[in-house]
Write an enzyme that holds these catalytic residues in place. Structure first.
Site, PDB file in Angstrom:
ATOM      1  N   HIS A  41      45.502 107.554  94.164  1.00 56.44           N
ATOM      2  CA  HIS A  41      44.790 107.230  95.382  1.00 56.44           C
ATOM      3  C   HIS A  41      45.719 107.605  96.542  1.00 56.44           C
ATOM      4  O   HIS A  41      46.891 107.213  96.503  1.00 56.44           O
ATOM      5  CB  HIS A  41      44.531 105.723  95.382  1.00 56.44           C
ATOM      6  CG  HIS A  41      43.446 105.257  96.274  1.00 56.44           C
ATOM      7  ND1 HIS A  41      42.228 104.822  95.820  1.00 56.44           N
ATOM      8  CD2 HIS A  41      43.393 105.133  97.613  1.00 56.44           C
ATOM      9  CE1 HIS A  41      41.478 104.443  96.831  1.00 56.44           C
ATOM     10  NE2 HIS A  41      42.164 104.634  97.932  1.00 56.44           N
ATOM     11  N   SER A  92      36.961 105.591  98.565  1.00 56.34           N
ATOM     12  CA  SER A  92      37.607 104.288  98.636  1.00 56.34           C
ATOM     13  C   SER A  92      36.718 103.301  99.392  1.00 56.34           C
ATOM     14  O   SER A  92      35.607 103.002  98.956  1.00 56.34           O
ATOM     15  CB  SER A  92      38.992 104.433  99.262  1.00 56.34           C
ATOM     16  OG  SER A  92      39.758 103.282  99.070  1.00 56.34           O
ATOM     17  N   ASP A 120      45.144 105.184  89.496  1.00 58.73           N
ATOM     18  CA  ASP A 120      44.647 104.482  90.681  1.00 58.73           C
ATOM     19  C   ASP A 120      44.213 103.080  90.269  1.00 58.73           C
ATOM     20  O   ASP A 120      43.474 102.925  89.296  1.00 58.73           O
ATOM     21  CB  ASP A 120      43.457 105.268  91.248  1.00 58.73           C
ATOM     22  CG  ASP A 120      42.817 104.630  92.466  1.00 58.73           C
ATOM     23  OD1 ASP A 120      43.288 103.578  92.937  1.00 58.73           O
ATOM     24  OD2 ASP A 120      41.820 105.197  92.948  1.00 58.73           O
TER      25      ASP A 120
END
Length: 312
Positions: free
Chosen positions: A275, A151, A245
């Protein structure tokens, strides 16, 4: 797209969590700290040590004791450059270190909004540069060093790989897990499709981006690596995305762009995952699969950095 049953269990656990922008940063960090129990068993390694490299706190994992220099990777945790810490990443880095047969260095970079861009990047670059120059104080083979992150940490790893390309020693690999690669807007299909109801929301992304970008230009490639006009001569890359996601499409687009620029790229989508599944090894089995995959890819690059890894 159907959510994987393991991911659904995770979504049920976190259902009802308040939007991040309705709480203080301290509350959001405390809430995330409660999620450490979901990250899975902490596999034993030979040693774990908290030190500083280039003035930045790091946690060093040695999967085995070695008298000769060993390969290593730097790990940048996720959390929107705002939340997350070494504890949340602990089980992940242990598993990758074991699979990679390499020293893992988890970087405790400065967080926003107290320290907006470029603080986190400066810390990531400082530690990586010190390791590559042999200035870490660790017994590392500087010709076999990789970077990895998820991320926001995937964003940092991608930017570090761009910033350090062409320098010697070269980075052997970059492993990017659902990386944020374009902070200038939320324009992809996955941003729309998964804007709500899949843990990370469009509202969360806007909160994180505002904290980190601050007054900077979000189109700066040091913030948005996908907007760099030159993607040539990058380290071999493994890009992992989650099917459900909002960051899925930009991660996969960046993987394609790197491949089209004649870089070696392995791109893997974990269908039905959300996520931040990589952290949730105590609930989502695919997290453990992904950790082993990252370690295997790093180990392959350390064994033969020039080897062509198949594009998937």
């Amino acid at each position: 797209m159907t959510v994987h049953p393991d991911a659904r269990k995770f979504l049920d656990i976190v259902a009802g969590a308040p939007p991040l922008d309705t709480q203080t940063v301290e509350q959001n960090r405390a809430d995330l700290a409660e999620a450490v129990s979901l990250t899975g068993e902490r596999q034993p390694v030979s040693s774990v040590e908290d030190i500083e490299i280039a003035g930045v706190p790091v946690r060093v994992y040695r999967p085995f004791e070695a008298s000769s220099p060993a390969p290593a990777f730097l790990y940048f945790h996720g959390g929107g450059w705002t939340i997350g810490d070494l504890e949340l990443a602990d089980s992940t880095v242990r598993d990758i270190s074991i699979a990679a047969e390499a020293i893992g260095i988890s970087v405790d970079y400065r967080l926003a909004p107290e320290n907006p861009f470029p603080a986190a990047l400066d810390d990531a670059l400082a530690v990586t540069t010190a390791v590559l120059k042999g200035e870490s104080g660790l017994n590392i083979d500087v010709n076999h060093v990789g970077v990895a992150g998820d991320s926001a940490g995937g964003n940092l790893a991608a930017v570090v790989a761009q910033q350090l390309r062409g320098q010697e020693p070269r980075l052997a690999h970059q492993a990017l897990v659902y990386p944020a690669t374009d902070l200038s807007g939320l324009r992809t299909s996955s941003h729309s499709e998964f804007a709500e109801g899949h843990f990370l929301t469009a509202r969360d992304l806007q909160y994180f981006y505002a904290n980190y970008v601050g007054k900077a230009d979000a189109t700066d490639p040091r913030l948005s690596p996908a907007l760099n006009a030159d993607l040539t001569d990058l380290p071999p890359a493994t890009v992992i995305t989650a099917g459900c996601d909002p960051l899925r499409d930009e991660g996969e687009s960046y993987a394609r762009a790197m491949s089209e620029a004649d870089n070696t790229v392995t791109s893997v989508r974990f269908t039905g995952q959300v996520h931040p599944f990589l952290f949730i090894g105590g609930v989502i089995e695919d997290a453990n699969v992904a950790r082993r995959l990252i370690g295997t890819q790093l180990r392959a690059s350390f064994s033969n950095p020039a080897a062509k890894l198949s594009e998937r």
